[in-house]
Scaffold this motif. Structure first.
Motif, short mmCIF file in Angstrom:
data_model
loop_
_atom_site.label_atom_id
_atom_site.label_comp_id
_atom_site.label_asym_id
_atom_site.label_seq_id
_atom_site.Cartn_x
_atom_site.Cartn_y
_atom_site.Cartn_z
N HIS A 116 -73.94 -40.63 -65.52
CA HIS A 116 -73.02 -39.81 -64.60
C HIS A 116 -73.84 -38.32 -64.32
CE1 HIS A 116 -69.69 -42.01 -63.31
NE2 HIS A 116 -69.63 -42.50 -64.80
N LYS A 117 -74.51 -37.65 -65.32
CA LYS A 117 -75.31 -36.54 -65.06
C LYS A 117 -76.23 -36.71 -64.16
CE LYS A 117 -77.72 -32.80 -67.60
NZ LYS A 117 -78.28 -32.49 -68.68
N PHE A 118 -77.07 -37.63 -64.25
CA PHE A 118 -78.11 -37.92 -63.22
C PHE A 118 -77.50 -38.20 -61.85
CE2 PHE A 118 -80.48 -41.17 -60.99
CZ PHE A 118 -81.74 -40.71 -60.95
N ALA A 119 -76.43 -39.08 -61.78
CA ALA A 119 -75.97 -39.30 -60.46
C ALA A 119 -75.24 -38.08 -59.80
CB ALA A 119 -74.69 -40.33 -60.55
N ARG A 120 -74.68 -37.25 -60.79
CA ARG A 120 -73.88 -35.84 -59.99
C ARG A 120 -75.44 -34.73 -59.77
NH1 ARG A 120 -68.71 -35.16 -60.23
NH2 ARG A 120 -69.23 -33.41 -58.81
N SER A 121 -76.63 -35.03 -60.37
CA SER A 121 -77.66 -33.96 -60.20
C SER A 121 -78.52 -34.29 -59.06
CB SER A 121 -78.27 -33.87 -61.71
OG SER A 121 -77.46 -33.46 -62.51
N LEU A 122 -78.71 -35.48 -58.69
CA LEU A 122 -79.58 -36.08 -57.67
C LEU A 122 -79.22 -35.51 -56.51
CD1 LEU A 122 -82.70 -37.36 -58.19
CD2 LEU A 122 -81.11 -37.09 -60.34
N ARG A 123 -80.06 -35.13 -55.71
CA ARG A 123 -79.83 -34.62 -54.03
C ARG A 123 -80.26 -35.77 -53.38
NH1 ARG A 123 -82.71 -29.52 -52.81
NH2 ARG A 123 -81.27 -29.58 -50.82
N VAL A 124 -79.21 -36.78 -53.38
CA VAL A 124 -79.74 -38.18 -52.31
C VAL A 124 -78.41 -38.51 -52.07
CG1 VAL A 124 -81.82 -38.57 -54.02
CG2 VAL A 124 -79.53 -39.58 -54.42
N GLY A 125 -78.41 -39.48 -51.17
CA GLY A 125 -77.24 -39.83 -50.21
C GLY A 125 -76.50 -40.99 -51.10
N THR A 126 -77.39 -41.88 -51.90
CA THR A 126 -76.82 -42.91 -52.84
C THR A 126 -77.57 -43.06 -54.17
OG1 THR A 126 -76.45 -44.51 -50.73
CG2 THR A 126 -76.71 -45.53 -52.71
N VAL A 127 -76.67 -43.18 -55.24
CA VAL A 127 -77.29 -43.68 -56.34
C VAL A 127 -76.64 -44.65 -57.11
CG1 VAL A 127 -77.47 -42.48 -58.88
CG2 VAL A 127 -77.30 -40.90 -56.97
N TRP A 128 -77.65 -45.58 -57.39
CA TRP A 128 -77.04 -46.73 -58.29
C TRP A 128 -77.42 -46.48 -59.54
CZ3 TRP A 128 -81.09 -48.09 -54.04
CH2 TRP A 128 -80.21 -48.70 -52.94
N ILE A 129 -76.45 -47.07 -60.29
CA ILE A 129 -76.34 -46.96 -61.94
C ILE A 129 -76.41 -48.52 -62.62
CG2 ILE A 129 -75.29 -46.49 -63.90
CD1 ILE A 129 -73.85 -44.35 -62.39
N ASN A 130 -77.57 -48.77 -63.10
CA ASN A 130 -78.21 -49.97 -63.66
C ASN A 130 -78.15 -51.07 -62.52
OD1 ASN A 130 -78.45 -49.22 -66.14
ND2 ASN A 130 -76.22 -49.19 -66.47
N CYS A 131 -78.50 -50.79 -61.31
CA CYS A 131 -78.82 -51.86 -60.39
C CYS A 131 -79.54 -51.27 -59.44
CB CYS A 131 -77.44 -52.34 -59.65
SG CYS A 131 -76.39 -51.07 -58.81
N TYR A 132 -79.98 -51.64 -58.26
CA TYR A 132 -80.83 -51.28 -57.17
C TYR A 132 -80.70 -52.29 -55.97
CZ TYR A 132 -84.44 -48.18 -55.56
OH TYR A 132 -85.27 -47.28 -55.07
N HIS A 133 -80.91 -51.81 -54.98
CA HIS A 133 -80.87 -52.34 -53.62
C HIS A 133 -79.43 -53.16 -53.47
CE1 HIS A 133 -84.43 -51.53 -51.89
NE2 HIS A 133 -85.29 -52.14 -52.88
N VAL A 134 -78.39 -52.42 -53.70
CA VAL A 134 -76.85 -52.99 -53.89
C VAL A 134 -76.23 -52.08 -52.53
CG1 VAL A 134 -74.67 -53.28 -54.67
CG2 VAL A 134 -76.95 -53.61 -56.12
N TYR A 135 -75.93 -52.99 -51.51
CA TYR A 135 -75.55 -52.39 -50.08
C TYR A 135 -74.30 -53.22 -50.07
CZ TYR A 135 -80.42 -51.12 -49.94
OH TYR A 135 -81.81 -50.80 -50.11
N ASP A 136 -73.53 -52.42 -49.12
CA ASP A 136 -72.18 -53.05 -48.72
C ASP A 136 -71.64 -52.33 -47.27
OD1 ASP A 136 -69.81 -55.05 -49.58
OD2 ASP A 136 -68.89 -53.45 -48.56
#
Length: 509
Positions: free
Chosen positions: A448-468
């Motif tokens: 969660h620290k990483f997710a809130r700190s990154l200046r990006v539009g999408t953050v994945w946690i323990n996964c990648y290329h997951v879209y909906d």
């Protein structure tokens, strides 16, 4: 020029006549304007090549300024005089659902055409591109009759309401890496909102866009509401961006071209733009992550679609305590990737889309070696025809190397080492891009620290290329602005109007 293999042999030149692939002949190669397939006014055509062989697939009508203007006039007439914007949201949604039905009925032919034109494995073309595209249409179609405004009680004897309305004529310029999905992302939202649209597909991959235009007409989209003008960016694309009678333009592609789109839009009628641009996305692997899972995710993050993906994990950061173990497993995994004819079962890795992308990727590989990164596997072209490049891995990559700063759009994995999370966050954010990021860790606080700190539009946690289709997607910084998918995408194709009127006891009543 034909491509070259690593031993320097010239590939064979494009064939002189169109190839008609077994089972699915290429049906549509002309411009689609006002509901009809027509030649370019100039009569010019350009070649669409098969990236697996370098051979000619089809000669496609080449739109220029006059053709774009013709398409815009048809779109404007359809919007001002035609039935499409006057239909209820329910009716527009019903037609879009029929469009989705037709895509499903023709999914094998669409997937075959996509693999011919783009080079991606047939499995991906069908089960990722076509199936995802159908889901996208159905999601947007379901929203078409659910967009509502608000009511306001004003300070005084007045009432206010807000309503969403279509812009009018939308221009869309789409890329070559996911031609079916990108066409649908732009057209479905635009049409669901009641707009007319002019689409320029990438010159490398025009064939599925034209096929889908025919299906849209069959579904009931009126003449002029959807127009497709294949051509080249500096002419057809620039004409869309600068056209005075286009009300909004959407672009998906490189940051460099996105800047040109903005400039042209500003210098013409100051039309709003939405831009989904490049990325150099960090994938962070912490020391507590499961190593085999991490290798699997890292492999998919970068080598999916031959690295030709704006969200590719272009910077793989691995914590120092597991760095060597990860590198060794990543090499082993990359060497097992099956490269070859994208129509063959089991093939995971096809060619780059064209000779330009092929050479660009090889140049980046050479720059990585020249700047001191360690080439661990891959790094060469494959075969004597087509634009195939081996999955490539570099270790000992430094943050300022070109392979760590530039969007390569090819199968080149750059592995970097980090010590602490705080250090990593600073380095991950030290990029002109801000599209996506991912972290692999068992520590939820770290995640969660990483997710809130990154200046990006999408953050994945323990996964990648997951879209909906329901989740908004877009970038920060030079990765663009605006959002695709779901309600956010639909509303981005509409304007918000306020209406105020007096109540009975108002002096204006």
């Amino acid at each position: 020029m034909a491509p070259h293999s690593k031993d320097g042999h010239d590939m064979h030149a494009a064939a002189a006549t169109n190839i008609q692939p077994a089972g699915f002949p290429i049906k549509y190669t002309k411009l689609f304007i006002d509901g009809e397939f027509v030649d370019a006014i100039s009569g010019k055509t350009f070649q669409s090549l098969n990236p697996s062989t370098g051979e000619l697939l089809a000669s496609v009508a080449e739109a220029d300024v006059a053709d774009v203007d013709k398409a815009v006039k048809a779109a404007r007439k359809a919007f001002e005089e035609g039935p499409w914007p006057r239909l209820s949201g329910y009716e527009r949604g019903r037609i879009l659902h029929k469009f989705a039905d037709l895509l499903e009925q023709n999914e094998d032919e669409l997937a075959h055409l996509e693999t011919l034109d783009n080079g991606k494995p047939l499995f991906n073309s069908k089960y990722m591109d076509v199936v995802t595209g159908v889901k996208c249409i159905r999601m947007i179609a379901g929203w078409a009759d659910k967009v509502t405004g608000q009511t306001f009680k004003l300070d005084g004897p007045y009432q206010g309401i807000s309503v969403y309305e279509p812009y009018g004529v939308i221009g869309a310029i789409i890329p070559w890496n996911f031609p079916i999905i990108m066409f649908i992302v732009k057209t479905a939202s635009s049409l669901a909102a009641g707009n007319s649209i002019v689409v320029k597909p990438a010159e490398q991959t025009p064939l599925t866009a034209l096929y889908m235009a025919a299906l849209a007409k069959q579904a009931g989209v009126p003449n002029g509401a959807l127009n497709v003008v294949p051509g080249f960016g500096p002419i057809a694309g620039a004409s869309i961006a600068s056209h005075m009678d286009i009300d909004k333009v959407g672009f998906i592609g490189s940051t460099q071209v996105g800047r040109l789109i903005m400039e042209a839009a500003a210098k013409s009628n100051l039309k709003p733009v939405s831009l989904e641009l490049g990325g150099k996305s960090p994938l962070v692997i912490c020391e507590d992550a499961d190593l085999d899972t991490a290798v699997e995710i890292a492999n998919g993050s970068l080598f999916f679609n031959m690295g030709q993906c704006c969200t590719a994990g272009g910077r793989t950061f691995v914590q120092e305590s597991i760095y060597e173990a990860f590198v060794n497993k990543a090499i082993e995994k990359a060497k097992k990737i099956v490269i070859g004819d994208p129509f063959k079962a089991g093939v995971e890795h096809g060619p780059q889309v064209d000779e330009k992308q092929f050479k660009k990727t090889l140049d980046y590989i050479e720059s990585g070696k020249a700047e001191g990164a360690r080439l661990l596997t891959g790094g060469h072209s494959v075969g004597k025809q087509g634009y195939f490049i081996e999955p490539t891995i570099f270790s000992d990559v430094k943050d300022d190397m070109k392979i760590a700063t530039d969007e390569i759009f090819g199968p080149v994995m750059s592995i970097l080492k980090f010590k602490t999370l705080d250090e990593l966050i600073k380095r991950a954010n030290d990029s002109k891009y801000g599209l996506v990021a991912s972290i692999l860790t068992k520590d939820i606080d770290v995640a969660h620290k990483f997710a809130r700190s990154l200046r990006v539009g999408t953050v994945w946690i323990n996964c990648y290329h997951v879209y909906d289709q329901s989740v908004p997607f877009g970038g920060y910084k030079m990765s663009g602005f605006g959002r695709e998918n779901g309600l956010a995408s639909l509303l981005s194709h509409m304007q918000l109007k306020s209406i105020i009127y007096p109540l009975k006891d108002s002096p204006w009543h």
